[in-house]
Write a protein that holds these residues in place. Structure first.
Motif, mmCIF file in Angstrom:
data_model
loop_
_atom_site.group_PDB
_atom_site.id
_atom_site.type_symbol
_atom_site.label_atom_id
_atom_site.label_comp_id
_atom_site.label_asym_id
_atom_site.label_seq_id
_atom_site.Cartn_x
_atom_site.Cartn_y
_atom_site.Cartn_z
ATOM 1 N N ASP A 1 -2.187 8.449 7.105
ATOM 2 C CA ASP A 1 -4.110 8.003 7.649
ATOM 3 C C ASP A 1 -4.319 7.004 6.220
ATOM 4 N N ALA A 2 -4.100 7.619 5.219
ATOM 5 C CA ALA A 2 -4.626 6.438 4.484
ATOM 6 C C ALA A 2 -4.155 5.102 4.378
ATOM 7 N N GLY B 1 -15.480 6.024 -1.442
ATOM 8 C CA GLY B 1 -16.248 6.808 -1.903
ATOM 9 C C GLY B 1 -15.269 6.843 -2.787
ATOM 10 N N LEU B 2 -14.893 5.685 -2.777
ATOM 11 C CA LEU B 2 -14.282 6.206 -4.255
ATOM 12 C C LEU B 2 -14.191 4.399 -5.062
ATOM 13 N N ARG B 3 -14.518 4.542 -6.775
ATOM 14 C CA ARG B 3 -14.919 3.359 -7.038
ATOM 15 C C ARG B 3 -13.251 2.512 -7.496
ATOM 16 N N LEU B 4 -13.625 1.433 -7.640
ATOM 17 C CA LEU B 4 -11.777 0.518 -7.751
ATOM 18 C C LEU B 4 -11.259 0.774 -9.283
ATOM 19 N N SER B 5 -9.953 1.130 -8.905
ATOM 20 C CA SER B 5 -10.117 1.095 -11.053
ATOM 21 C C SER B 5 -8.491 -0.153 -11.056
ATOM 22 N N VAL C 1 0.957 -1.336 -0.177
ATOM 23 C CA VAL C 1 0.267 -0.131 0.258
ATOM 24 C C VAL C 1 0.817 1.350 -0.055
ATOM 25 N N ALA C 2 0.471 2.308 -0.663
ATOM 26 C CA ALA C 2 1.461 3.645 -0.928
ATOM 27 C C ALA C 2 0.753 4.600 -0.834
ATOM 28 N N PRO D 1 -4.632 4.126 -1.783
ATOM 29 C CA PRO D 1 -5.423 4.537 -1.713
ATOM 30 C C PRO D 1 -6.042 5.832 -1.592
ATOM 31 N N GLN D 2 -5.314 7.001 -2.848
ATOM 32 C CA GLN D 2 -5.808 7.762 -2.744
ATOM 33 C C GLN D 2 -6.552 8.117 -4.103
ATOM 34 N N GLN D 3 -5.809 6.886 -4.692
ATOM 35 C CA GLN D 3 -6.791 7.093 -5.799
ATOM 36 C C GLN D 3 -7.931 5.693 -6.326
ATOM 37 N N GLY D 4 -7.961 5.144 -5.048
ATOM 38 C CA GLY D 4 -9.122 3.577 -5.427
ATOM 39 C C GLY D 4 -8.244 2.708 -6.303
#
Length: 336
Positions: free
Chosen positions: A55-56, A128-132, A50-51, A97-100
């Protein structure tokens, strides 16, 4: 006038029955190992990157902890470092995580990538993100299941122990002299080089899979074949026909389910997950994948495993040269 030949004259019925029992037990072990190792893949500490900011990554860590010990989350400061961790075989995927966004590799087949998609889709949704999803190390288009390396290595290993077993049955399980042992090992070396090239030719030229890596593949194949052939010859020199059964037990019954073929090691049950990295099946499969898909990264461990089997086989086979094997000595053919 010569009468009919009786190759097994003098071998008692109890001995024959004993061999039949041995084959029965090998068959039972085969079923138990394949079913036990491959019937229900379940993740166990699958390494994932995870990058992002602290906090993310903390939120992602908390979410994955609810999965128990399914994942081993490793934090990286940047997207580039997380991607590099995938290329170096440190992790099976990376989440940003910031981009999902999820970085995966389909070189291991759809099971691992599907597992990561299922795990990180709700993590992204919680933010609130859709996974890409981005496949950073895609499998060969002709091999969507990622199984060609596994089956290629199986072919090499079967060829290796069969040629050693046939030579042992024809020439005698133990070499008659040191010179005979050296000649056999030289023959295995030539055979291994040809077998490695043959497997590569079939896969690359015949089917068009795993292209652009003929020399690394041929080298891995030659080492894999020689390691198993030498180990088989050594086992037969020490134990006779029981050594042949032992090599089948190790290289087929135990080796194939724990090779990380259909499922990578972190998805296998504990016994197979632990045994796999010490066997040439896993080593060969890993070496092929790493040479073809990961630019040769993480080749040290699998190549050392194969080299260890080759070295141990050579040393033991030479030390046992000239030894009469007491375990399996059929009487000479006789004529009436």
């Amino acid at each position: 006038m010569a009468g009919p030949v009786h190759p097994a004259r003098g071998v008692s019925y109890p001995v024959t029955a004993l061999f039949m029992v041995g084959v029965f037990l090998l068959g039972a072990a085969f079923i138990a190992s394949y079913v036990g190792g491959l019937h229900a893949p379940h993740p166990h500490r699958v390494p994932v990157a995870v990058a992002g900011p602290a906090d993310a990554t903390a939120r992602v860590d908390a979410a994955l902890r609810r999965e128990g010990d399914a994942f081993d989350l490793r934090t990286y400061p940047t997207t580039a470092s997380a991607r590099q961790a995938i290329q170096h075989r440190d992790v099976y995927g990376a989440y940003l995580p910031q981009q999902g966004r999820l970085l995966i590799t389909s070189a291991f087949g759809p099971t691992t990538s599907g597992l990561l998609r299922s795990a990180f889709a709700p993590v992204a949704a919680a933010d609130g993100l859709r996974l890409s999803v981005q496949d950073v190390v895609p499998a060969d288009p002709g091999d969507p299941e990622g199984l060609v390396p596994f089956y290629l290595v199986i072919g090499w290993i079967v060829s290796a122990y069969l040629v050693a077993a046939i030579v042992g049955l024809y020439r005698g399980m133990a070499a008659i002299t040191l010179r005979d042992a050296l000649v056999r090992l030289a023959a295995f070396a030539v055979y291994s080089a040809v077998a490695g090239a043959m497997g590569t030719l079939i896969v690359e030229t015949g089917y068009g899979y795993l292209p652009d890596s003929p020399w690394p593949l041929t080298g891995v194949g030659a080492l894999c074949v020689f390691a198993v052939a030498a180990a088989t010859a050594a086992a037969e020199s020490l134990l006779g026909i029981i050594g042949t059964a032992l090599t089948i037990l190790v290289f087929v019954v135990l080796g194939n389910p724990s090779a990380g073929g259909p499922w990578p090691l972190p998805l296998l049950p504990a016994f197979w997950r632990t045994a796999g990295p010490w066997l040439p099946n896993w080593a060969g499969t890993e070496a092929v994948r790493n040479a073809v898909y990961f630019d040769g990264h993480a080749l040290t461990r699998p190549l050392l495993v194969l080299a260890a089997y080759a070295a141990a086989g050579i040393v033991l086979f030479l030390l046992l040269a000239g030894r009469t094997n007491p375990v399996m000595r059929f009487p000479a053919h006789s004529t009436a």
